[in-house]
Motif scaffolding. Structure first.
Motif, PDB file in Angstrom:
ATOM      1  N   LEU A  92       0.828  -1.208   0.000  1.00  0.00           N
ATOM      2  CA  LEU A  92       0.000   0.000   0.000  1.00  0.00           C
ATOM      3  C   LEU A  92       0.866   1.263   0.000  1.00  0.00           C
ATOM      4  O   LEU A  92       0.608   2.207  -0.748  1.00  0.00           O
ATOM      5  CB  LEU A  92      -0.921  -0.004   1.221  1.00  0.00           C
ATOM      6  CG  LEU A  92      -2.165  -0.900   1.156  1.00  0.00           C
ATOM      7  CD1 LEU A  92      -2.839  -0.976   2.522  1.00  0.00           C
ATOM      8  CD2 LEU A  92      -3.147  -0.374   0.106  1.00  0.00           C
ATOM      9  N   LEU A  93       1.885   1.282   0.838  1.00  0.00           N
ATOM     10  CA  LEU A  93       2.761   2.450   0.912  1.00  0.00           C
ATOM     11  C   LEU A  93       3.520   2.654  -0.393  1.00  0.00           C
ATOM     12  O   LEU A  93       3.689   3.786  -0.858  1.00  0.00           O
ATOM     13  CB  LEU A  93       3.741   2.305   2.077  1.00  0.00           C
ATOM     14  CG  LEU A  93       3.130   2.305   3.481  1.00  0.00           C
ATOM     15  CD1 LEU A  93       4.211   2.070   4.531  1.00  0.00           C
ATOM     16  CD2 LEU A  93       2.395   3.608   3.762  1.00  0.00           C
ATOM     17  N   SER A  94       3.981   1.568  -0.986  1.00  0.00           N
ATOM     18  CA  SER A  94       4.706   1.664  -2.255  1.00  0.00           C
ATOM     19  C   SER A  94       3.802   2.215  -3.356  1.00  0.00           C
ATOM     20  O   SER A  94       4.217   3.083  -4.146  1.00  0.00           O
ATOM     21  CB  SER A  94       5.246   0.281  -2.644  1.00  0.00           C
ATOM     22  OG  SER A  94       5.897   0.325  -3.897  1.00  0.00           O
ATOM     23  N   PHE A  95       2.562   1.732  -3.411  1.00  0.00           N
ATOM     24  CA  PHE A  95       1.617   2.223  -4.417  1.00  0.00           C
ATOM     25  C   PHE A  95       1.338   3.709  -4.223  1.00  0.00           C
ATOM     26  O   PHE A  95       1.335   4.495  -5.174  1.00  0.00           O
ATOM     27  CB  PHE A  95       0.310   1.422  -4.339  1.00  0.00           C
ATOM     28  CG  PHE A  95      -0.805   2.008  -5.157  1.00  0.00           C
ATOM     29  CD1 PHE A  95      -0.828   1.857  -6.537  1.00  0.00           C
ATOM     30  CD2 PHE A  95      -1.817   2.740  -4.548  1.00  0.00           C
ATOM     31  CE1 PHE A  95      -1.863   2.417  -7.296  1.00  0.00           C
ATOM     32  CE2 PHE A  95      -2.847   3.293  -5.292  1.00  0.00           C
ATOM     33  CZ  PHE A  95      -2.860   3.143  -6.671  1.00  0.00           C
ATOM     34  N   LEU A  96       1.103   4.113  -2.973  1.00  0.00           N
ATOM     35  CA  LEU A  96       0.782   5.509  -2.704  1.00  0.00           C
ATOM     36  C   LEU A  96       1.956   6.426  -2.997  1.00  0.00           C
ATOM     37  O   LEU A  96       1.771   7.567  -3.433  1.00  0.00           O
ATOM     38  CB  LEU A  96       0.326   5.656  -1.250  1.00  0.00           C
ATOM     39  CG  LEU A  96      -1.072   5.105  -0.938  1.00  0.00           C
ATOM     40  CD1 LEU A  96      -1.325   5.066   0.563  1.00  0.00           C
ATOM     41  CD2 LEU A  96      -2.138   5.943  -1.638  1.00  0.00           C
ATOM     42  N   GLU A  97       3.175   5.961  -2.748  1.00  0.00           N
ATOM     43  CA  GLU A  97       4.355   6.771  -3.062  1.00  0.00           C
ATOM     44  C   GLU A  97       4.481   6.991  -4.573  1.00  0.00           C
ATOM     45  O   GLU A  97       4.891   8.064  -5.016  1.00  0.00           O
ATOM     46  CB  GLU A  97       5.618   6.102  -2.528  1.00  0.00           C
ATOM     47  CG  GLU A  97       5.801   6.239  -1.024  1.00  0.00           C
ATOM     48  CD  GLU A  97       7.113   5.635  -0.558  1.00  0.00           C
ATOM     49  OE1 GLU A  97       8.064   5.607  -1.371  1.00  0.00           O
ATOM     50  OE2 GLU A  97       7.192   5.197   0.600  1.00  0.00           O
ATOM     51  N   LYS A  98       4.115   5.984  -5.349  1.00  0.00           N
ATOM     52  CA  LYS A  98       4.251   6.083  -6.797  1.00  0.00           C
ATOM     53  C   LYS A  98       3.077   6.806  -7.446  1.00  0.00           C
ATOM     54  O   LYS A  98       3.261   7.619  -8.357  1.00  0.00           O
ATOM     55  CB  LYS A  98       4.381   4.677  -7.408  1.00  0.00           C
ATOM     56  CG  LYS A  98       5.664   3.953  -7.022  1.00  0.00           C
ATOM     57  CD  LYS A  98       5.672   2.535  -7.589  1.00  0.00           C
ATOM     58  CE  LYS A  98       6.924   1.775  -7.178  1.00  0.00           C
ATOM     59  NZ  LYS A  98       6.889   0.363  -7.666  1.00  0.00           N
ATOM     60  N   LYS A  99       1.865   6.530  -6.976  1.00  0.00           N
ATOM     61  CA  LYS A  99       0.677   7.011  -7.674  1.00  0.00           C
ATOM     62  C   LYS A  99      -0.135   8.060  -6.915  1.00  0.00           C
ATOM     63  O   LYS A  99      -0.917   8.780  -7.530  1.00  0.00           O
ATOM     64  CB  LYS A  99      -0.262   5.819  -7.984  1.00  0.00           C
ATOM     65  CG  LYS A  99       0.373   4.714  -8.801  1.00  0.00           C
ATOM     66  CD  LYS A  99       0.679   5.172 -10.223  1.00  0.00           C
ATOM     67  CE  LYS A  99       1.216   4.009 -11.066  1.00  0.00           C
ATOM     68  NZ  LYS A  99       1.536   4.448 -12.452  1.00  0.00           N
ATOM     69  N   GLY A 100       0.038   8.129  -5.595  1.00  0.00           N
ATOM     70  CA  GLY A 100      -0.871   8.990  -4.843  1.00  0.00           C
ATOM     71  C   GLY A 100      -0.245  10.160  -4.134  1.00  0.00           C
ATOM     72  O   GLY A 100      -0.961  11.053  -3.660  1.00  0.00           O
ATOM     73  N   ILE A 101       1.075  10.194  -4.036  1.00  0.00           N
ATOM     74  CA  ILE A 101       1.713  11.206  -3.194  1.00  0.00           C
ATOM     75  C   ILE A 101       1.532  12.616  -3.746  1.00  0.00           C
ATOM     76  O   ILE A 101       1.579  13.602  -3.005  1.00  0.00           O
ATOM     77  CB  ILE A 101       3.215  10.871  -3.023  1.00  0.00           C
ATOM     78  CG1 ILE A 101       3.770  11.554  -1.768  1.00  0.00           C
ATOM     79  CG2 ILE A 101       3.999  11.233  -4.265  1.00  0.00           C
ATOM     80  CD1 ILE A 101       5.134  11.070  -1.376  1.00  0.00           C
ATOM     81  N   ASP A 102       1.297  12.731  -5.063  1.00  0.00           N
ATOM     82  CA  ASP A 102       1.082  14.044  -5.677  1.00  0.00           C
ATOM     83  C   ASP A 102      -0.393  14.412  -5.780  1.00  0.00           C
ATOM     84  O   ASP A 102      -0.723  15.528  -6.197  1.00  0.00           O
ATOM     85  CB  ASP A 102       1.707  14.090  -7.078  1.00  0.00           C
ATOM     86  CG  ASP A 102       3.227  14.015  -7.047  1.00  0.00           C
ATOM     87  OD1 ASP A 102       3.806  14.443  -6.032  1.00  0.00           O
ATOM     88  OD2 ASP A 102       3.821  13.529  -8.025  1.00  0.00           O
ATOM     89  N   SER A 103      -1.292  13.519  -5.410  1.00  0.00           N
ATOM     90  CA  SER A 103      -2.732  13.765  -5.550  1.00  0.00           C
ATOM     91  C   SER A 103      -3.190  14.808  -4.538  1.00  0.00           C
ATOM     92  O   SER A 103      -2.886  14.699  -3.340  1.00  0.00           O
ATOM     93  CB  SER A 103      -3.522  12.472  -5.338  1.00  0.00           C
ATOM     94  OG  SER A 103      -3.156  11.493  -6.283  1.00  0.00           O
ATOM     95  N   GLU A 104      -3.911  15.795  -5.000  1.00  0.00           N
ATOM     96  CA  GLU A 104      -4.382  16.845  -4.105  1.00  0.00           C
ATOM     97  C   GLU A 104      -5.330  16.270  -3.053  1.00  0.00           C
ATOM     98  O   GLU A 104      -6.274  15.545  -3.381  1.00  0.00           O
ATOM     99  CB  GLU A 104      -5.085  17.948  -4.901  1.00  0.00           C
ATOM    100  CG  GLU A 104      -5.509  19.126  -4.048  1.00  0.00           C
ATOM    101  CD  GLU A 104      -5.994  20.305  -4.872  1.00  0.00           C
ATOM    102  OE1 GLU A 104      -6.667  21.187  -4.303  1.00  0.00           O
ATOM    103  OE2 GLU A 104      -5.695  20.339  -6.091  1.00  0.00           O
ATOM    104  N   GLY A 105      -5.040  16.590  -1.800  1.00  0.00           N
ATOM    105  CA  GLY A 105      -5.897  16.124  -0.707  1.00  0.00           C
ATOM    106  C   GLY A 105      -5.727  14.661  -0.357  1.00  0.00           C
ATOM    107  O   GLY A 105      -6.596  14.088   0.303  1.00  0.00           O
ATOM    108  N   ILE A 106      -4.613  14.037  -0.786  1.00  0.00           N
ATOM    109  CA  ILE A 106      -4.394  12.631  -0.438  1.00  0.00           C
ATOM    110  C   ILE A 106      -4.433  12.485   1.085  1.00  0.00           C
ATOM    111  O   ILE A 106      -3.928  13.338   1.816  1.00  0.00           O
ATOM    112  CB  ILE A 106      -3.048  12.128  -1.022  1.00  0.00           C
ATOM    113  CG1 ILE A 106      -2.932  10.610  -0.923  1.00  0.00           C
ATOM    114  CG2 ILE A 106      -1.868  12.803  -0.333  1.00  0.00           C
ATOM    115  CD1 ILE A 106      -3.899   9.859  -1.765  1.00  0.00           C
TER     116      ILE A 106
END
Length: 627
Positions: free
Chosen positions: A301-315
């Motif tokens: 989960l952390l790896s996915f979020l670092e790659k795909k979600g860390i730049d998403s506004e309001g993550i």
């Protein structure tokens, strides 16, 4: 002076900006003084979601959480501190006496209070030895220890240095760098602060805080920085015992009454991933990946979020779709270990929601039922330094799976904050949203559920903020605990008769006997063992001088043995040598079990402090890297 700044580059830049005389430059969003209304609204929305989604209720809390019976708190505390023999009829008390002989005066008083309280509450049982008999010898040892301990100089520096507590922060203006001294026990530093600065206690008037965080600088000990993963399991057990005693003494001084809870038995979860005890989940995952230090699901989960979600506004703040989150959870439970999950179809907000749900649904809090209330109590402490003292000790007390999991989570949250310009999530926002997920759990009652006061939300978020900002500092072992562990190992090896008439003199001798120590002005040779690849049976001679450091010894090792890639898998350096990135210098035996050394360790000081230890160059365990 060698120092270790415990702040990210962004933090250091912010600190430098705050010292600038150009006050017309507006502060960055990360420099907000308090969480804004959106943060606070998100905090209470998160609390409400936790209560509804997890079936959290006061009735459930009271049913699942058990208060300890009369005297049981003290009995369990003494057991955890390695001092259960103080209240038993066991005559084998060598380990107990060795531990007592390492304590400072304030630490010994904390132990004495627990023994006395236990005795009063268990009058119907045969009384243990008289407390005065137990501590009379120990007090003399502590006094002689302090008179000869090099840390005494650090104690004097604490007393003479300007204290942030003397002048309220709102009168000082911009935050200044804080110096974090670890050579002196934290409880003893609190004694100095309370006496000289006359710190307000919990029931006194609080000083106004502006919410900004300074850079914290830790002067480096000549023996280097010791991180949690650098010590053997046996020595870490002793660190935990000593940290518990110091943390309890600190709570006594700050008048923090914290009761421990223990969770009741729970049914086995139907899910193979969610609601599973952390240690059980990690044990199962290590069968597939022996080097795993955190659950594989959390890692994914952390790896996915670092790659795909860390730049998403309001993550982390923007909620995902409840229906999609439920389907994602079912998909993971059915297909995670078969590697058939299609992450490219997953929404980052859904994954972030599932990450929080994973933490919330652990059968016991990530911060443990025993110490969750201690973590929460940190928000009642006034001074930043003492908050960090408490958090540092509490991190050391966590079981290894919990500590590693928390570290991985905090590292991810720090990365989210570093992308603030893209995701609009500053430190306050991340801390405010994540705090309920760590500080609320249905197994332990919490004051956070008693209404929606703004102050409660800010205090909980402030503790979370400190965990994120100063995590590198919090995952180190303070120098005073390292010194106590060394003395404990030395004392345990001496096997003196405890009830000998010369008991006091013999214990005092432990701290004064230096017959094995070499002269400080000598520059001896040291034979270093090598256990790397094909060089496993090799040795290397190294001449020590006042300026020798661990990095110098490793550099000689690279030059002497690793001149070409044929010696094994290594990285070719410009000078033609080959360096193993995972090689390190270890100190083994003597007054330590096994200690992976900081490259900045001054080797002659190390030799003088542990002349009976061996030095070995070998590879770090793969599971210790990155923690």
């Amino acid at each position: 002076m060698s120092v270790e700044p415990w702040a990210s580059p962004q933090d250091q830049a912010a600190a430098e900006l705050s010292h600038s005389e150009h006050t017309d430059t507006p502060p960055s969003q990360d420099q907000e003084q308090h969480p804004d209304k959106l943060c606070l609204d998100s905090f209470w929305s998160e609390v409400e979601n936790i209560q509804q989604g997890s079936g959290y209720a006061d009735d459930c809390s009271r049913r699942d959480s058990k208060h300890s019976e009369e005297g049981e708190q003290e009995e369990q505390w003494l057991a955890d501190a390695g001092l259960s023999t103080l209240i038993s009829e066991d005559t084998e008390t060598v380990d107990k006496t060795a531990l007592l002989s390492t304590l400072t005066k304030t630490q010994a008083e904390a132990v004495k209070r627990r023994v006395e309280t236990y005795t009063l509450r268990k009058r119907n049982k045969p009384p243990p030895r008289d407390v005065r008999d137990i501590f009379s010898s120990q007090t003399l040892v502590s006094e002689s220890q302090h008179s000869e301990d090099p840390a005494q100089n650090s104690m004097a520096s604490v007393a003479k240095s300007p204290l942030s507590a003397v002048t309220p922060e709102h009168q000082r203006g911009t935050p200044k760098d804080e110096y974090f001294i670890t050579d002196v026990a934290y409880c003893e530093q609190a004694v100095i602060l309370i006496k000289q600065a006359k710190l307000p206690q919990n029931n006194s008037q609080r000083r106004k805080e502006d919410g900004t965080l300074p850079r914290v600088i830790c002067p480096k000990c000549r023996l280097g920085v010791t991180r949690i993963q650098d010590l053997s399991h046996a020595d870490m057990k002793k660190v935990r015992q000593l940290a518990l005693i110091d943390m309890t003494a600190l709570c006594d001084l700050l008048e923090l009454e914290v009761k421990r809870h223990k969770t009741g038995k729970r049914k086995n979860p139907e899910s193979p991933l969610f609601g599973v005890p952390l240690a059980t989940l990690l044990e199962n995952d290590q069968k597939l990946k022996p080097s795993a230090s955190i659950p594989l699901l959390l890692q994914e989960l952390l790896s996915f979020l670092e790659k795909k979600g860390i730049d998403s506004e309001g993550i982390l703040r923007v909620p995902g779709s409840q229906s999609r989150i439920k389907l994602l959870q079912q998909n993971l439970e059915a297909n995670f270990y078969s590697r058939h999950v299609r992450w490219d179809e997953v929404s980052p907000n859904d994954a972030a929601a599932l990450l929080k749900k994973f933490i919330r649904e652990l059968p016991a809090p990530l911060l443990t039922a025993e110490y969750l209330n201690n973590f929460s109590a940190v928000r009642e402490i006034t001074e930043l330094k003492q908050k960090l003292h408490m958090l540092n000790l509490l991190i050391l007390l966590l079981p290894e799976p919990n500590r590693n999991t928390l570290k991985a989570l905090l590292e991810f949250l720090s990365k989210v904050v570093s992308k603030e310009k893209k995701n609009r999530m500053n430190l306050w926002a991340v801390a405010t949203i994540m705090a309920p997920n760590l500080f609320l759990h249905k197994a332990v009652p919490s004051r956070l559920t008693e209404g929606g006061e703004k102050g409660q939300a800010e205090k909980a978020a402030d503790v979370m903020r400190l965990l994120i900002r100063y995590q590198d500092l919090l995952w180190t072992i303070p120098n005073f605990l390292m010194s106590q562990v060394r003395r404990l190992n030395e004392n345990s090896n001496r096997r003196y008769q405890l009830y000998d008439r010369r008991f006091k003199n013999l214990l005092r001798k432990i701290h004064t006997d230096s017959r094995e120590k070499p002269e400080k002005n000598s520059e001896p040779h040291r034979t270093v063992k090598i256990q790397v690849g094909e060089l496993e049976s090799s040795t290397m001679d190294y001449q020590l001088n006042l300026n020798s450091r661990g990095s110098d010894l490793l550099a000689q090792f690279y030059r002497q043995f690793l001149r070409s890639p044929e010696n094994g898998k290594g990285k070719m350096r410009r000078n033609g040598s080959v360096a193993y990135s995972d090689c390190a210098l270890y100190e083994v035996g003597g007054n330590i079990g096994e200690h992976c050394l900081d490259p900045d360790t001054h080797l002659l000081d190390l030799y003088n402090s542990n002349p009976g230890g061996e030095w070995i160059i070998k590879r770090r365990p793969s599971g210790s890297r990155g923690l």
